[in-house]
Design an enzyme around this catalytic site. Structure first.
Site, PDB file in Angstrom:
ATOM      1  N   ASP A 487       0.811  -1.220   0.000  1.00 55.01           N
ATOM      2  CA  ASP A 487       0.000   0.000   0.000  1.00 55.01           C
ATOM      3  C   ASP A 487       0.839   1.261   0.000  1.00 55.01           C
ATOM      4  OD1 ASP A 487      -2.592  -0.990   0.040  1.00 55.01           O
ATOM      5  OD2 ASP A 487      -2.525  -1.380   2.187  1.00 55.01           O
TER       6      ASP A 487
HETATM    7  C1  BGC Z   1       0.237   1.240   6.288  1.00 51.21           C
HETATM    8  C2  BGC Z   1      -0.069   0.007   5.492  1.00 51.21           C
HETATM    9  C3  BGC Z   1      -1.539  -0.159   5.379  1.00 51.21           C
HETATM   10  C4  BGC Z   1      -2.204   1.110   4.854  1.00 51.21           C
HETATM   11  C5  BGC Z   1      -3.692   0.915   4.920  1.00 51.21           C
HETATM   12  C6  BGC Z   1      -0.448   2.434   5.700  1.00 51.21           C
HETATM   13  O1  BGC Z   1      -0.204   3.550   6.481  1.00 51.21           O
HETATM   14  O2  BGC Z   1       1.630   1.423   6.360  1.00 51.21           O
HETATM   15  O3  BGC Z   1       0.520  -1.118   6.100  1.00 51.21           O
HETATM   16  O4  BGC Z   1      -1.836  -1.213   4.516  1.00 51.21           O
HETATM   17  O5  BGC Z   1      -1.835   2.223   5.615  1.00 51.21           O
HETATM   18  O6  BGC Z   1      -4.422   1.896   4.370  1.00 51.21           O
HETATM   19  C1  NOJ Z   2      -1.605  -3.909   5.463  1.00 52.68           C
HETATM   20  C2  NOJ Z   2      -2.791  -4.001   4.566  1.00 52.68           C
HETATM   21  O1  NOJ Z   2      -3.903  -4.455   5.292  1.00 52.68           O
HETATM   22  C3  NOJ Z   2      -2.521  -4.933   3.403  1.00 52.68           C
HETATM   23  O2  NOJ Z   2      -3.619  -4.956   2.537  1.00 52.68           O
HETATM   24  C4  NOJ Z   2      -1.276  -4.528   2.690  1.00 52.68           C
HETATM   25  O3  NOJ Z   2      -1.045  -5.461   1.667  1.00 52.68           O
HETATM   26  C5  NOJ Z   2      -0.102  -4.444   3.637  1.00 52.68           C
HETATM   27  N1  NOJ Z   2      -0.415  -3.576   4.724  1.00 52.68           N
HETATM   28  C6  NOJ Z   2       1.176  -3.960   2.958  1.00 52.68           C
HETATM   29  O4  NOJ Z   2       1.132  -2.604   2.664  1.00 52.68           O
END
Ligand code: BGC
Ligand code: NOJ
Length: 814
Positions: A487
């Site tokens: 993400d």
């Molecule tokens: C986090 C990710 C997460 C995303 C969700 C980010 O701030 O680092 O791990 O999946 O937010 O929207």
């Molecule tokens: C947490 C999110 O829930 C997941 O969808 C994503 O793939 C990982 N973070 C990595 O960014």
């Protein structure tokens, strides 16, 4: 250093010291009513949706971290001294303390001043309520006069509004009190059809429902005025902050033990039967009263608890293993499977790190979660798949999340994550392999929940696949869109203002930046879809998918291989990300893991080479970091990933979710030693001894462990709700132990450490119980099988004739 121990016999983790480094929590409920509970009774409850139907209030990011919960106070009415048996919130120095987190229940017990008190918290199956069974024992040689106070704080239903809209909310709180039961009915008089109730099995001496009356001005939960006084004021909340507290006075003979039950629940009434009498504003309590009466009886509460135990025994009994490694056994047999059920129920919505108001059920996350729970609740997996696919868009793309209460997709956390659609294929594939229920593919499912747009689920999968083909970039690799699995790799965002969301801001048209990760995912999903098509008799279609897969593999070789590892992506300028050409972020785990698990480069040595690079450059003793070198500054063209300080989260943290991709990759190249080694490095049970470093619960996976660039290397964060649970479960059971579901039966293909002499397992699959015994006769992974005593060729155990309920499998590894 440890803060407790595993009681595997009882499937419990026993915490023996209340001041754990962070709250160590558990989940109550597994259907519609849920609660989070910490080892000091902190936490909250909700019905279905942690944002829209919050029953009790909880303030995140508090000091101490965990404050607000299901607190009980005991008061010695002779001396006036009072304390809480769960340690919080009064923090008395307890003589004994233990918190047993078990399967769907938590028991917190302690002893203070000769009084033992133990509360068991759980949610009965099939009910929208929780039971607190409190047993108090007088261990003193003389009689004791005790007061018991319960306490909760009600949330005004919408947790987000509750924490922000005070100008309105301080004026709307309403309760009713009848027969000692406290009913919370804020907004019931107007548009809501639900209320909460809080009841007690003993005759009460008093109650409070207004927070300030219970606590007193300028006081906190550690020192409520009513408890200090030994007297509630029978306050009735009008506005401000409705709470629930019962006061019970009991006399104990020496050695006497008594049980008090509290029931906290949620109830809906049909809209035309909200009031009783009908023209009044008084809650119609008929159904609520029946259920309250039922569970205030100790016998019924015990019976409900017994049912819950049986439920979990049966679920966990579906896959049990006996290997030479205690940490493997414990995680597979108990905690990892249990965590998979929590991620199924919560997705990423409500934990002590996910506030319940931010994210609903994620499309990508929930599809992957299927890998870990589909064998336990296949019926509910089916429903989940249909719900998820009903939010798919006609383009084949997906809303990134939906609210569990409405089941409608929304863009609140962004849209256009170009990996999303493929996870549906992976999820459906896992379901089909587990159940053999091909009928699901013919289910009519709408797009974007629009009535009239229903098409068979199978068509949704076809559109998922095409979505990528219609979005290829300059190198023929998939365009990344907002982001892919990572993400935080936001290649079209270019955010330059504080507070701008990396999830929703897009400043580039997205026609250039490409993802090698999605290419690997496309290969895996494409092979899966080809298998599905073949089983549906669509041979030509299957071939066309495989042709696209072959083309994509060739593209990966040409543009996605960096010489010693797989490239990660191309940015908006068409420059490589995750390449030796970069100053930082030269190598990323995602493509090494996902390409090798998808089988890219197995024949020509690329997979082996990529895994070697991973071992050399990314592995630490605490797990495999996400990339190296960590980004030391903000790169506007890369997005959120470089916004994290080095070693945390996506910026070179050990993002546990993708460690199992490498683990599976290692099994695909036949390296059982490396696979199990990596599995063990992040196995929470194997890390229990370093709980002071790890800090999160030693019985569940955390999303992240700080990487080697972080000052707190080895420290875990964001426990419970993570794709790590499903992927590790899948990696250990299906790839290392090699008990793998397939469209045609159970495959036996272990890739275990060389030092293991073998292992045993029982696996229930499509209604048949397989007793599996694996023995090593050589160092390799070559399998010979005997099924019910007779040798068979290959490693696929065919489904037995109908009526046959048990199959004995003996596998010899050479
Ligand atoms: C986090 C990710 C997460 C995303 C969700 C980010 O701030 O680092 O791990 O999946 O937010 O929207
Ligand atoms: C947490 C999110 O829930 C997941 O969808 C994503 O793939 C990982 N973070 C990595 O960014």
């Amino acid at each position: 250093m440890k803060y407790g121990y595993f009681d595997d016999q009882n499937r419990e983790y026993v915490i023996t010291q209340p001041n754990t480094p962070l709250p160590w929590i558990n989940y109550l409920g597994c259907e519609a009513y849920f609660g989070l509970i910490s080892n000091t009774a902190g936490g909250y409850s909700f019905y279905r949706d942690a944002r829209l139907r919050r029953i009790t209030r909880y303030r995140y990011n508090n000091a101490p971290f965990d404050l607000g919960g299901r607190y009980i106070y005991l008061r010695d009415d002779t001396s006036g001294e009072f304390w809480s048996p769960s340690w919080q919130p009064t923090q008395h120095k307890l003589e004994q303390y233990s918190c047993r987190h078990g399967m769907g229940y938590t028991t917190i017990g302690s002893k203070y001043s000769g009084i033992e008190a133990c509360a068991r918290y759980f949610v009965p199956l099939g009910e929208n309520l929780e039971i607190w069974q409190l047993t108090v024992t007088n261990d003193r040689p003389q009689a004791a006069e005790l007061s018991i106070f319960s306490s909760i704080e009600f949330c005004l239903w919408d947790a987000q509004d509750d924490s922000a809209n005070f100008q309105r909310n301080f004026s709307i709180g309403q309760v009713e009190i009848e027969d000692g039961v406290i009913y919370h009915k804020t907004e019931y008089r107007e548009r809501r059809d639900h209320f909460a109730f809080f009841a007690c099995s003993e005759k009460i001496a008093g109650y409070d429902t207004q927070r300030d009356a219970f606590l007193g001005p300028y006081r906190g939960w550690d020192n409520p005025a009513a408890v200090e006084r030994g007297l509630c004021s029978n306050s009735v909340a009008h506005g401000w902050a409705p709470v629930g507290s019962h006061h019970v006075k009991l006399s104990f003979k020496p050695g006497e033990s008594r049980q008090v039950i509290f029931v906290l629940g949620y109830q809906e009434n049909p809209r035309d039967q909200k009031f009783d009498p009908p023209d009044s504003q008084i809650i119609n309590k008929k159904t609520a009263k029946t259920v309250i009466a039922k569970y205030l009886a100790a016998g019924n509460a015990d019976a409900a608890f017994e049912k819950l135990r049986v439920y979990w025994s049966e679920l966990l009994g579906l896959c049990q293993v006996d290997t030479p490694d205690v940490h493997t056994n414990r995680m597979v047999n108990i905690w990892n499977a249990y965590q998979c059920m929590a991620t199924f129920n919560m997705s990423r919505s409500a934990s002590f790190y996910e506030s319940g108001i931010g994210r609903g059920l994620g499309f990508r996350d929930s599809n992957q979660d299927l890998l870990g729970f589909v064998h336990m609740v296949p019926g509910r997996a089916r429903e989940r798949i249909l719900d998820l696919s009903a939010t798919q868009l006609p383009t084949g793309g997906a809303y990134h999340q939906y609210q569990p209460l409405t089941k409608r997709g929304n863009d609140d956390v962004g849209s256009g994550f170009n990996d999303d659609p493929h996870w549906l294929i992976i999820g459906v594939g896992a379901y089909l392999k587990e159940t053999g229920d091909w009928s699901i593919l013919d289910e009519p499912v709408p797009y974007d929940n629009a009535p009239g747009s229903e098409r068979p689920l199978y068509e949704h999968l076809q559109r998922s696949f095409r979505y990528t083909l219609e979005r290829l970039g300059p190198h023929g690799l998939p365009l990344i869109g907002r982001a892919d699995w990572n993400d935080c790799l936001n290649l079209n965002c270019f955010s330059d203002s504080p507070g701008q969301s990396f999830q929703t801001t897009t400043n580039k048209d997205g026609k250039v930046a490409e993802s090698v990760f999605i290419a690997g995912l496309f290969v895996l999903a494409g092979c899966e879809l080809a298998d599905i098509a073949r089983h549906r008799g669509l041979a030509a279609e299957a071939c066309s998918y495989l042709a696209e897969v072959a083309k994509m593999e060739a593209t990966i070789r040409q543009h996605g291989w960096d010489g010693e590892w797989f490239v990660r992506a191309y940015d908006d300028f068409g420059r490589k990300v995750g390449s030796k050409e970069n100053a930082e972020g030269k190598i990323f785990i995602e493509t090494q893991g996902f390409c090798t698990l998808a089988g890219v480069g197995l024949e020509d040595g690329l997979a082996v080479r990529a895994l070697e690079s991973t071992r050399q450059l990314l592995a630490t003793k605490h797990g495999i970091v996400l990339q190296q070198p960590a980004y030391s500054k903000y790169y506007i063209e890369l997005g959120e990933i470089s916004s994290y300080p080095p070693g945390y989260k996506e910026n070179a943290g050990i993002f546990c979710h993708n460690n199992p991709w490498v683990i599976i990759g290692e099994t695909r190249v036949g390296n059982g030693d490396a696979a199990h080694d990596f599995y063990t490095r992040i196995n929470p049970s194997a890390r229990e001894e370093i709980s002071d470093v790890h800090r999160c619960e030693p019985y569940v996976y955390s999303q992240m462990i700080a990487g080697r660039d972080a000052p707190t290397h080895g420290e875990a964060k964001n426990s419970w709700l993570t794709g790590t649970a499903a992927w590790n479960y899948y990696a250990i059971t299906q790839w290392i132990l090699g008990i793998r579901t397939s469209y045609d039966g159970l495959l036996i293909a272990p890739v275990i450490p060389k030092s293991w002499r073998g292992f045993k397992a029982t696996r229930k699959f499509r209604g048949v119980t397989y007793s599996i015994e694996v023995q090593r006769a050589g160092d390799g992974n070559q399998v010979s099988l005997e099924v019910n005593g007779a040798p068979i060729p290959g490693n696929l155990v065919p489904l037995p004739p109908p009526g046959n309920k048990t199959v004995a499998v003996k596998a010899t590894l050479r």
